[in-house]
Every structure is written in structure tokens, then in C-alpha cells.
Enzyme design. Structure first.
Site, short mmCIF file in Angstrom:
data_model
loop_
_atom_site.label_atom_id
_atom_site.label_comp_id
_atom_site.label_asym_id
_atom_site.label_seq_id
_atom_site.Cartn_x
_atom_site.Cartn_y
_atom_site.Cartn_z
N ILE A 7 -6.27 29.44 7.44
CA ILE A 7 -5.94 30.75 6.87
C ILE A 7 -5.61 30.63 5.38
CG2 ILE A 7 -4.35 32.73 7.06
CD1 ILE A 7 -6.40 32.41 9.41
N SER A 17 -9.60 25.20 20.34
CA SER A 17 -10.84 25.13 21.13
C SER A 17 -12.09 25.20 20.27
CB SER A 17 -10.90 26.28 22.14
OG SER A 17 -9.71 26.39 22.87
N HIS A 40 -14.94 33.26 18.75
CA HIS A 40 -14.92 34.22 19.86
C HIS A 40 -15.76 35.46 19.53
CE1 HIS A 40 -11.98 32.09 22.22
NE2 HIS A 40 -11.22 31.93 21.14
N ARG A 46 0.00 27.36 19.27
CA ARG A 46 -0.33 28.71 18.82
C ARG A 46 0.94 29.33 18.21
NH1 ARG A 46 -1.67 27.73 24.13
NH2 ARG A 46 -3.81 28.01 24.80
N ILE A 103 -0.72 34.15 13.52
CA ILE A 103 -2.18 33.97 13.58
C ILE A 103 -2.52 32.97 14.68
CG2 ILE A 103 -4.27 33.55 12.22
CD1 ILE A 103 -2.63 35.81 11.05
N GLU A 104 -2.40 33.44 15.91
CA GLU A 104 -2.82 32.60 17.04
C GLU A 104 -4.29 32.93 17.32
OE1 GLU A 104 -0.62 33.62 20.59
OE2 GLU A 104 -0.54 35.71 20.05
N SER A 105 -4.84 32.48 18.43
CA SER A 105 -6.24 32.77 18.72
C SER A 105 -6.46 34.28 18.75
CB SER A 105 -6.60 32.15 20.07
OG SER A 105 -7.97 32.28 20.29
N CYS A 115 -14.85 4.90 21.26
CA CYS A 115 -13.81 3.85 21.20
C CYS A 115 -12.58 4.33 20.44
CB CYS A 115 -14.36 2.55 20.63
SG CYS A 115 -14.27 2.40 18.85
C1 LIG Z 1 -4.47 25.69 21.85
C2 LIG Z 1 -5.12 26.56 20.79
C3 LIG Z 1 -6.43 27.01 20.95
C4 LIG Z 1 -7.02 27.83 20.01
N1 LIG Z 1 -8.33 28.15 20.13
C5 LIG Z 1 -8.91 28.95 19.20
C6 LIG Z 1 -10.28 29.26 19.28
O1 LIG Z 1 -11.02 28.72 20.11
N2 LIG Z 1 -10.79 30.14 18.40
C7 LIG Z 1 -10.04 30.74 17.47
O2 LIG Z 1 -10.54 31.57 16.75
N3 LIG Z 1 -8.74 30.40 17.30
C8 LIG Z 1 -8.17 29.52 18.14
N4 LIG Z 1 -6.87 29.15 18.00
C9 LIG Z 1 -6.10 29.71 16.90
C10 LIG Z 1 -6.36 28.99 15.59
O3 LIG Z 1 -6.39 27.59 15.76
C11 LIG Z 1 -5.25 29.38 14.63
O4 LIG Z 1 -5.20 30.79 14.58
C12 LIG Z 1 -5.45 28.88 13.22
O5 LIG Z 1 -5.77 27.51 13.21
C13 LIG Z 1 -4.17 29.13 12.43
O6 LIG Z 1 -4.35 28.64 11.14
P1 LIG Z 1 -3.17 28.69 10.09
O7 LIG Z 1 -3.76 28.30 8.79
O8 LIG Z 1 -2.46 29.99 10.20
O9 LIG Z 1 -2.12 27.62 10.62
P2 LIG Z 1 -2.08 26.03 10.40
O10 LIG Z 1 -3.39 25.42 10.58
O11 LIG Z 1 -0.97 25.54 11.25
O12 LIG Z 1 -1.70 25.88 8.87
C14 LIG Z 1 -0.42 26.14 8.38
C15 LIG Z 1 -0.10 25.09 7.35
O13 LIG Z 1 1.13 25.41 6.72
C16 LIG Z 1 1.81 24.21 6.43
N5 LIG Z 1 3.23 24.52 6.24
C17 LIG Z 1 4.10 24.95 7.17
N6 LIG Z 1 5.32 25.12 6.62
C18 LIG Z 1 5.21 24.79 5.31
C19 LIG Z 1 6.13 24.76 4.23
N7 LIG Z 1 7.41 25.09 4.39
N8 LIG Z 1 5.69 24.35 3.02
C20 LIG Z 1 4.39 23.99 2.85
N9 LIG Z 1 3.47 23.99 3.85
C21 LIG Z 1 3.87 24.40 5.07
C22 LIG Z 1 1.52 23.35 7.64
O14 LIG Z 1 1.71 21.98 7.38
C23 LIG Z 1 0.08 23.70 7.95
O15 LIG Z 1 -0.83 22.81 7.35
C24 LIG Z 1 -6.27 28.27 18.90
C25 LIG Z 1 -4.98 27.79 18.72
C26 LIG Z 1 -4.42 26.90 19.63
C27 LIG Z 1 -3.08 26.32 19.39
#
Ligand SMILES: Cc1cc2nc3c(=O)[nH]c(=O)nc-3n(C[C@H](O)[C@H](O)[C@H](O)COP(=O)(O)OP(=O)(O)OC[C@H]3O[C@@H](n4cnc5c(N)ncnc54)[C@H](O)[C@@H]3O)c2cc1C
Length: 475
Positions: free
Chosen positions: A12, A45, A49, A314, A339-341, A440
Site C-alpha cells: 500500500i 494468498s 480477487h 491481516r 487494509i486486510e484482504s 531445499c
Molecule cells: C493471511 C492473509 C491472506 C491474504 N490474502 C490476500 C489475497 O489473496 N489477496 C489480496 O488482495 N489480499 C490478501 N491479503 C491482504 C494483503 O496481504 C494486505 O491487504 C496487504 O498486504 C497490506 O499491505 P500494507 O502495505 O497495508 O501492509 P504491510 O505489508 O504490513 O506494510 C506495512 C509496513 O509498515 C511498516 N511499519 C509499521 N509500523 C511502522 C512504523 N512505526 N514506522 C515505520 N514503518 C512501519 C511495516 O514494517 C510494514 O513494512 C491477505 C492478508 C493475509 C494476512
């Protein structure tokens, strides 16, 4: 003074950085880990979707369908792996038929195209290894699969060459709102530095509530919802072609069986609400549950081909929808939270919405020299003999195979280290080249990759880590 600071370099944060890099803005991304894609974006995953299950009218529904539509063009622009393999929600008894019809109707109102319910013979033709107990399915041809690492890394690299600064190992621990000449701005403090920004984008994944609560009186709570997985060997990657889902329940989309873009088979995830935001261990009961549930979808699933297991968290919000808005009592502070799935799927659309919120606050012209394209690391093993010979002529390192399972050459590892936002850890190499992700699991190539990293980064081999911090391999 930055125009925008983005907290978090997951999919994101990186998608938002890339979208904003199209404008004349001074942007920085602060990330607490040592690389991009170290949070939830690395463990999911990897499904793009179709968008039939998100509640009609929700942000999840709208951004899922839009993100799915945008993904194909983005994959071409940024050269990452994406496939429209289609998805199937299986129905096992007559009672579930009603739910299937509800999903179909919901999908149609969300704008998902080509959705249809298919009967058992058509299902068996599409997926010969589907369980004999399945009596029909909801078929969504627009469902797809993507490489979540490549997607996130591609977005970050492209943002970087378009001027966005990335700073790793920088955890934001406290934020203050200050003002100068009547203009408000934010001061973001890490352990040893302080950064000023007119606007802040909170893309901190499961920690987005903590960041939000640093600046707002209206407190937010995100619940980490753990999902465990098993990854199976490439020899059974073709066991199913589409993504097989079961009927979604109140905790999510249920256990799936899917091919990955790299040719493995993936089964999972579980869904369990926990408290610890760092708890990503797999458990014997969790893996057992996945195996049992996955066996309901596919016949004689070759569980003896499991090569590894992993878990992700999530960021579940109480209101069960994405939170994408400027905080009411923190002007210029934009939450991309909960921002979950389907967050991975929605990332390109969330980024556009986030950019609109930023641009509504800070007028900025488009960059005339924005570079929209990026080329990924060429997978040497997939080239023709002639192309391979040409590559070896340019650099002999392409003749040295380091990872035998995935056939990754030293040339590719060197490229991973020396490109923009290059790899500095073993996981960084793995996610950029796949060295160490095969059967491996790095048993053979780990010491070789460590030597290359140490040599190229001019470090002692003892300083090479798995994923930054104290994750040293040699103690
Ligand atoms: C089991 C599971 C299955 C899923 N399957 C799917 C799927 O098939 N399809 C789909 O569309 N979505 C899926 N999702 C959802 C998707 O993976 C997430 O919505 C997405 O990866 C969220 O991205 P993000 O950037 O918000 O979070 P993250 O990838 O967690 O990034 C947040 C970042 O912020 C950093 N951070 C946190 N706090 C601080 C701070 N204080 N200072 C600096 N940096 C910080 C962290 O280190 C991290 O790198 C799934 C999620 C899970 C857990």
C-alpha cells in the site's frame, strides 16, 4: 520539509509512493524494516480477487473490482508476474446453493464481469482434480494470481527512479503537529532522526492503529488476524489451474487451494484473531486444519510435497472495511488502515484514492518526465539457449548457477543487489530472484548467496542477515 511522508513500505505504501511520484512532490517513505515488503505484503494468498464477496457498496468491494481491472496494465508497465487463472467457489451440498446464488448477485452488483454458476460436469472439465463431493461452483474468470513480492518491489523501484526517497530501518515512534507562520506540519520522530512533512500517509499495516493514535483523539483498534499456509513443491504446481475457494464465512474467504505464479501449489490460510502484532509462527493445529480443509476441495491432495509453511497477519478493522480518509482531528494526516484482504488486489486503486486525497490538500502539477515503466530481473532459466549465451557473453556470472532448485544464477543475484533499492539481505535476494525459495529452501545456496552479498556490499559474512536487525545467520 517533505510534501508527503509515507509510513510503511508494504504494497500500500509503495503503490501510493509510485502514484504520487507522477506529481511534482517531495516524497519520503519511512520503513521500520530493512527492505520493502517485510510486513503482511510478504505473506498472503497472492490472489487478485475478482470481487464477488466484499459487501456491496463497501470500499472493499469498489476498490477490489477497480484494482483487479488495473492489475493487468500495471503488470505490463512494471514487468511483474500476473496471471488471470480464474477462481471457483465450490459448493458441496444443496444447502450451499442458495449462498452461491447470493454471492453471484453480490458480485454482479459489485461490477464483477463474466461471473456464472457452473454445474458438476463443467467444474470437472475445468478442474479434473477437484473433489468429487463438489456439486457446482461460482466461476469468476477475472480472478487472478500475482507475485506479491515482485508487485511491491516493482512499485517501489519505479517510485524510487521517479524521485521518491526510501529510508529503511527507520521506525516512526512519535509524531507531533507543529506550525510555522500559521501553516501546520508534522514532525515524525524515529530513534535518532526527525522528519518534517506537510502531509503524512499512514500505510503501516497492522500498526496503522498505533500511528493513527499518535495524532488523533478518536482511537482506532486493528486486530491482527493470523493466517497460516503450506507451500507445495513445483512438481505438483499444476494440480489445479484455478483458485479453489470454499464458501466464505464471517472470518474471511476460507481455506483455498491455488497455483502460484511461480508454479507452486499453495494451501491455506487459517483465520485466528490474536493480540501480538509480531506473532507469525505457524502451529501444528493450524497446519493440520489447513490440510484437512484443503483436502475437502481437491482430491488426493499430494500433502507429502509440502516444502515450507508460513503465516501472515491481516489488519482487521472493527467496522470490517478499509479506512481511507483524512483524520478528522489531524488535518493533512491520511489513514490507509484496516487494509486486510483484498488489500493486495486493491493496492493500485487504493493508491489512486490516496493520491486524490493528497492532491486535494496540496496542489501539485504532473511531472513531465515521469518514467512509467520498469524492467524486472530477467529469469535466466526461462531464456532461450541463444539468449542465455548472449547474457553470459555480457557477464560470466550468468554461467554460475547458485540456486539449483530454482536455477538462479550469480548474474541475477548481482542484479538484485545493484538495482535501485537493491537487496541487502538473504530474504531480499530471495524475493527478487527466488534464490532459496525452492525445494531445499536455501539448504544448498545459502552460504553461496551470503558470500556474494558480503563481497558486493563489502561486509563481513558474519554481518549478513536473513532479514535485517539481529537475524544473523552466523553467530
Ligand atoms: C493471511 C492473509 C491472506 C491474504 N490474502 C490476500 C489475497 O489473496 N489477496 C489480496 O488482495 N489480499 C490478501 N491479503 C491482504 C494483503 O496481504 C494486505 O491487504 C496487504 O498486504 C497490506 O499491505 P500494507 O502495505 O497495508 O501492509 P504491510 O505489508 O504490513 O506494510 C506495512 C509496513 O509498515 C511498516 N511499519 C509499521 N509500523 C511502522 C512504523 N512505526 N514506522 C515505520 N514503518 C512501519 C511495516 O514494517 C510494514 O513494512 C491477505 C492478508 C493475509 C494476512
Amino acid at each position: 520539509m517533505y510534501d508527503v511522508i509515507i509510513i510503511g513500505a508494504g504494497v500500500i505504501g509503495c503503490a501510493t509512493a509510485r502514484e504520487l511520484s507522477k506529481y511534482e512532490l517531495k516524497i519520503k517513505v519511512l520503513e521500520k524494516c530493512s527492505d520493502v515488503c517485510e510486513g503482511t505484503s510478504k505473506a498472503n494468498s497472492a490472489i487478485v480477487h475478482a470481487g464477488f464477496d466484499a459487501k456491496a457498496g463497501s470500499l472493499k468491494a469498489k476498490l477490489n473490482v477497480e484494482g483487479n481491472r488495473l492489475m493487468e496494465g500495471l503488470a505490463k508497465e512494471l514487468d511483474f508476474s500476473f496471471m488471470r487463472n480464474g477462481s471457483l467457489v465450490l459448493c458441496f451440498d444443496e444447502n450451499e446453493r442458495e449462498q452461491l446464488t447470493k454471492l453471484l448477485k453480490n458480485g454482479i452488483s459489485n461490477g464483477v464481469e463474466e461471473l456464472k454458476i457452473i454445474d458438476k460436469p463443467e467444474l470437472k472439465t475445468l478442474e479434473p482434480n477437484v473433489s468429487d463431493k463438489a456439486i457446482g461452483a461460482l466461476y469468476a474468470p477475472s480472478g487472478g494470481i500475482v507475485c506479491p513480492f515482485n508487485l511491491t518491489i516493482a512499485l517501489a523501484e519505479n517510485a524510487c527512479i521517479n524521485g521518491v526517497e526510501f529510508q529503511f530501518n527507520s521506525e516512526v515512534i512519535c509524531i507531533e503537529r507543529l506550525s510555522s507562520n500559521g501553516d501546520g506540519y508534522y514532525c515524525l520522530n524515529t530513534d535518532n532522526e526527525c522528519f518534517h512533512a506537510k502531509l503524512v500517509v499512514n500505510a503501516a499495516g497492522v500498526y496503522a492503529d498505533r500511528i493513527h493514535n499518535m495524532v488523533s483523539e478518536h482511537k482506532m483498534l486493528l486486530i491482527p488476524r493470523k493466517g497460516e499456509y503450506c507451500l507445495l513443491d513445483k512438481s505438483v504446481g499444476g494440480y489445479v489451474k484455478s483458485t479453489l475457494f470454499q464458501m466464505p464465512d464471517k472470518l474471511g474467504k476460507g481455506v483455498l487451494v491455488t497455483p502460484t505464479v511461480h508454479g507452486n501449489l499453495l494451501i491455506g490460510p487459517t483465520a485466528e484473531d490474536i493480540e501480538d502484532k509480531e506473532q507469525i509462527t505457524t502451529t501444528a493445529p493450524g497446519l493440520k486444519k489447513i490440510a484437512e480443509k484443503a483436502c475437502k476441495s481437491a482430491q488426493a491432495l499430494p500433502l507429502n510435497k509440502i516444502i515450507t509453511s508460513f503465516a501472515g497477519l491481516r489488519a482487521h478493522a472493527e467496522k470490517d472495511d478499509f479506512i481511507i480518509e483524512e483524520i478528522s482531528d489531524a488535518p493533512g494526516f491520511i489513514d490507509l488502515a484496516g487494509i486486510e484482504s483484498p488489500g493486495l488486489t486493491s493496492a493500485p486503486a487504493i493508491a489512486k484514492l490516496a493520491a486524490d486525497l493528497v492532491l486535494a490538500r496540496i496542489g501539485a502539477g504532473q511531472k513531465f518526465n515521469f518514467i512509467p515503466n520498469r524492467t524486472g530481473i530477467k529469469n535466466f532459466a526461462s531464456l532461450t539457449r541463444k539468449e542465455q549465451k548472449e547474457m553470459i557473453k555480457t557477464n560470466k556470472a550468468y554461467a554460475n548457477v547458485v540456486c539449483r532448485c530454482e536455477l538462479v544464477t550469480e548474474g541475477e543475484i548481482l542484479e538484485a543487489i545493484h538495482r535501485p533499492l537493491g537487496a541487502t539481505t538473504l530474504d531480499g535476494i530471495k524475493r527478487r530472484t527466488r534464490a532459496g525459495s525452492g525445494r531445499c529452501q536455501a539448504g544448498f545456496c545459502l552460504p553461496k548467496t551470503m558470500e556474494i552479498l558480503a563481497r558486493e556490499l563489502k561486509l563481513d559474512v558474519k554481518d549478513i542477515t536473513k532479514s535485517g536487525g539481529k537475524s544473523n545467520i552466523i553467530l
